[in-house]
Design an enzyme around this catalytic site. Structure first.
Site, mmCIF file in Angstrom:
data_model
loop_
_atom_site.group_PDB
_atom_site.id
_atom_site.type_symbol
_atom_site.label_atom_id
_atom_site.label_comp_id
_atom_site.label_asym_id
_atom_site.label_seq_id
_atom_site.Cartn_x
_atom_site.Cartn_y
_atom_site.Cartn_z
ATOM 1 N N TYR A 341 93.901 53.650 26.769
ATOM 2 C CA TYR A 341 93.982 53.038 29.471
ATOM 3 C C TYR A 341 94.085 51.933 29.273
ATOM 4 O O TYR A 341 93.621 50.776 28.930
ATOM 5 C CB TYR A 341 92.939 53.362 29.949
ATOM 6 C CG TYR A 341 92.713 53.495 31.604
ATOM 7 C CD1 TYR A 341 94.702 53.480 31.909
ATOM 8 C CD2 TYR A 341 92.458 53.703 32.241
ATOM 9 C CE1 TYR A 341 95.023 53.814 33.559
ATOM 10 C CE2 TYR A 341 92.462 54.496 34.033
ATOM 11 C CZ TYR A 341 94.045 53.665 33.841
ATOM 12 O OH TYR A 341 94.070 53.967 35.563
ATOM 13 N N CYS A 342 95.753 51.808 29.947
ATOM 14 C CA CYS A 342 96.556 49.888 30.423
ATOM 15 C C CYS A 342 96.699 49.063 28.914
ATOM 16 O O CYS A 342 97.069 49.578 28.211
ATOM 17 C CB CYS A 342 95.804 49.376 31.649
ATOM 18 S SG CYS A 342 95.925 48.362 32.362
ATOM 19 N N VAL A 343 95.733 48.111 28.917
ATOM 20 C CA VAL A 343 96.258 47.616 28.292
ATOM 21 C C VAL A 343 95.105 47.582 26.854
ATOM 22 O O VAL A 343 95.067 47.643 25.670
ATOM 23 C CB VAL A 343 95.488 46.003 28.940
ATOM 24 C CG1 VAL A 343 97.018 44.710 29.837
ATOM 25 C CG2 VAL A 343 94.375 46.007 28.953
ATOM 26 N N LEU A 369 97.323 56.106 28.356
ATOM 27 C CA LEU A 369 97.841 56.218 29.849
ATOM 28 C C LEU A 369 98.020 54.825 30.397
ATOM 29 O O LEU A 369 97.204 53.722 30.638
ATOM 30 C CB LEU A 369 96.609 56.297 30.468
ATOM 31 C CG LEU A 369 95.421 57.502 29.881
ATOM 32 C CD1 LEU A 369 94.461 57.889 30.300
ATOM 33 C CD2 LEU A 369 96.092 58.663 29.469
#
Length: 604
Positions: A341-343, A369
């Site tokens: 998710y994200c980073v 994501l």
């Protein structure tokens, strides 16, 4: 209420009538006293060295950008004259319309239908001539300032991006809604309570400044309404492994059969993992368990000075690879499905490239994501990243070994200052009202520190130099090439993402060497991801990733109502749907801790 009815009702019916001047004066004095306390917290934090503003100064960068903008408009007198004429003409238009409204020759002006602005929802912004004129002047000035940026032909792309961002920050900060005497709702409340609201607000500001160690920690939610492990992050599970950097949580099954491949979730280290486990109704983790996944999650340690040298090599080795070893030991499985998710997804992508170079095939599919791997179109966060700013930031991190969580939280809030900063400044510090409980905003304020080596590697190799996308990033002496990642990828973007723009995520899809399922969800960076099917909210789009670009993809994508979660589950099962008996915890099995563990509970 119109002016005639106010006059008929007398001064007591006038919401802007000063009821008790003596008490109001006393409360204004108390407000000033509380402001002095806040100023004391501010100065002591800097005198003691707890906070240092000298090495990392975004205002210096803003001045450089505005100098470039001013150079364009003032280098040619005709340009300056034309800009001033446009503004003067707009002001004259507001003045003439106000005169027509006062004399009954025109209907009262209304906020623009094309861009409804909830800041101006109070009826006084339309019905009261003073506030109506003030709003219109603000709106035409804001448009004029934005046009100055767009019409400056000599600005390079990065300078224009920065100019847009900084102008928008000033526009949002200078809104009349942000000042007591020019906000009708706050002014009414101030006169009605004789300034009690201002006293409460300044007391709250002093408390937030003290709580943030000299940096205001803006409350966006009632902090006393939530507790991690009690009414947040409550999915049953155990901490089954731990090192200095990560805890590995395994969640208890809720089905008799589970998918043979376990599911590993790699959350961002910038925020805490429980955004995916907010509550029973909005928990992706709980839902995934109910769909037959054996879920493992990495819970990152909240860094302090001991973690200063933990770079991406460490986060991959002591995080992702540590989790894979734990899953093998717990389940006996050699292959897993992974989510980043994200980073966390950016880190997972780098790990996949490294694993492809070394022949490590333990991750059989990956879900990303709102993840960027190509940072060429990374959006407004690039405002904060250039060589000069990054060097200053690295110097600041070197002194402590980490970047304070409050700084990164403020940077993210600035991306949507109109929604995430100024409404709370008005509500908390002017109206003196504590914010309402909201679990998502509580999580947003539960910030984490960032380890110096890790954050520096990320900013340089992603935002500043885009090395990950270019195949130039290195780990363990090897080049990271995303094209060598051949496993199936599920890549989710969100339509209104202000952190990982959909265009940027889409462009990153084309860098992987295997099949990519690109999906666009409605809403933003958080709500577009945390969207349980039962809520029946938003929609998503699917379509083939091709070379014609994101705009063309949008034109041909297939739209579906509701959450993307069931579509993801179908995709996962298409990669492998073999099941085994549920993996339960043994009755005598000793775990390190119950979920959600101890690392996630540390606040900064």
């Amino acid at each position: 209420m119109n002016d005639d009815s106010r006059k008929a009702g007398g001064a007591d019916q006038d919401p802007f009538f000063m009821r008790d001047p003596e008490k109001l004066a006393a409360n204004l004095a108390r407000t000033i006293e509380e402001a002095g306390k806040a100023a004391g917290f501010w100065s002591r934090a800097r005198e003691s060295g707890m906070v240092s503003d000298s090495s990392f100064d975004p205002f210096a960068d803003m001045l450089r950008v505005f100098s470039a903008l001013g150079q364009y408009w003032f280098s040619e007198p005709s340009r300056s004259f034309e800009a001033q004429t446009r503004l003067f003409t707009a002001y004259m238009g507001v003045w003439m319309r106000s005169m027509q409204e006062l004399t009954g020759q025109a209907e009262p002006d209304k906020p623009e239908a094309k861009r409804p602005d909830k800041r101006f929802h109070d009826p006084e912004w339309v019905q009261n001539p003073f506030f109506s004129s003030l709003r219109q002047i603000y709106e035409v000035t804001a448009r004029w300032a934005e046009e100055l940026v767009e019409r400056a032909d000599t600005l390079d792309d990065l300078t224009r991006l920065k100019a847009r961002f900084y102008v928008r920050q000033i526009i949002d900060a200078m809104a009349p809604t942000n000042f007591v005497v020019t906000n009708p709702a706050v002014l009414r409340e101030t006169l009605k309570s004789n300034g009690d609201n201002l006293v409460r607000g300044m007391q709250m500001f002093a408390e937030d400044l003290r709580e943030g160690g000299g940096i205001p920690r803006l409350r966006q939610s009632d902090l006393g309404a939530f507790e991690v492990g009690e009414n947040l992050a409550t999915t049953p599970g155990k901490v089954v492994a731990r090192n200095d950097l990560a805890e590995i949580i395994q969640y208890a099954p809720s089905t008799g059969k589970v998918l043979k491949r376990p599911l590993l979730i790699v959350p961002p280290w910038i925020n805490k993992f429980y955004i995916l486990d907010l509550n029973e109704k909005r928990s992706f983790i709980r839902w995934a368990v109910s769909q037959g996944h054996t879920v493992f999650v990495i819970s990152w340690a909240n860094p302090d000075e001991r973690h200063r040298d933990k770079d991406w090599d460490a986060y991959i080795g002591e995080g992702i690879e540590f989790a894979l070893d734990t899953i093998k030991a717990r389940t006996g499985e050699d292959e897993v499905n992974a989510i980043g998710y994200c980073v966390g997804g950016t880190l997972l992508s780098a790990a996949l490239a490294l694993m492809a170079e070394t022949g490590d095939q333990r991750i059989a599919s990956a879900t990303l994501l709102t993840t960027q791997v190509d940072f060429a179109d990374a959006g407004d966060l690039k405002v904060f990243i250039d060589e000069e700013q990054l060097q200053a930031l690295e110097e600041a991190m070197e002194r402590k070994g980490y970047l304070e969580g409050g700084r990164i939280a403020m940077a993210f809030n600035m991306l949507r200052a109109r929604d995430l900063i100024w409404p709370y400044v008005v509500n908390n510090y002017m109206r003196g009202e504590p914010p309402l409980p909201f679990d998502m905003l509580y999580w947003n304020s539960d910030s984490t520190n960032l380890a110096a080596a890790n954050h520096s590697y990320y900013l340089r190799n992603c935002y500043l130099e885009n090395n990950l996308a270019r195949g130039r990033a290195e780990l363990r002496g090897r080049k990271l090439r995303l094209s060598s990642v051949k496993i199936p990828i599920f890549n989710l973007a969100t339509a209104d993402d202000h952190i990982a723009p959909a265009l940027s995520v889409y462009n990153g899809s084309r860098l992987f060497g295997g099949p990519v399922e690109f999906v666009l969800s409605g809403s933003g960076h958080i709500a577009g991801v945390v969207n349980p099917p039962a809520q029946r909210k938003y929609r998503y789009w699917i379509g083939e990733v091709h070379e014609e670009g994101f705009e063309r993809w949008l034109e041909t994508a297939e739209e579906t109502e509701g959450s993307w979660w069931p579509h993801w589950q179908q995709w996962i099962e298409a990669q492998g749907n073999e099941t085994v008996a549920a993996r339960s915890f043994g009755p005598d099995e000793e775990a390190l801790d119950d979920a959600p563990g101890k690392y996630v509970r540390k606040r900064v």
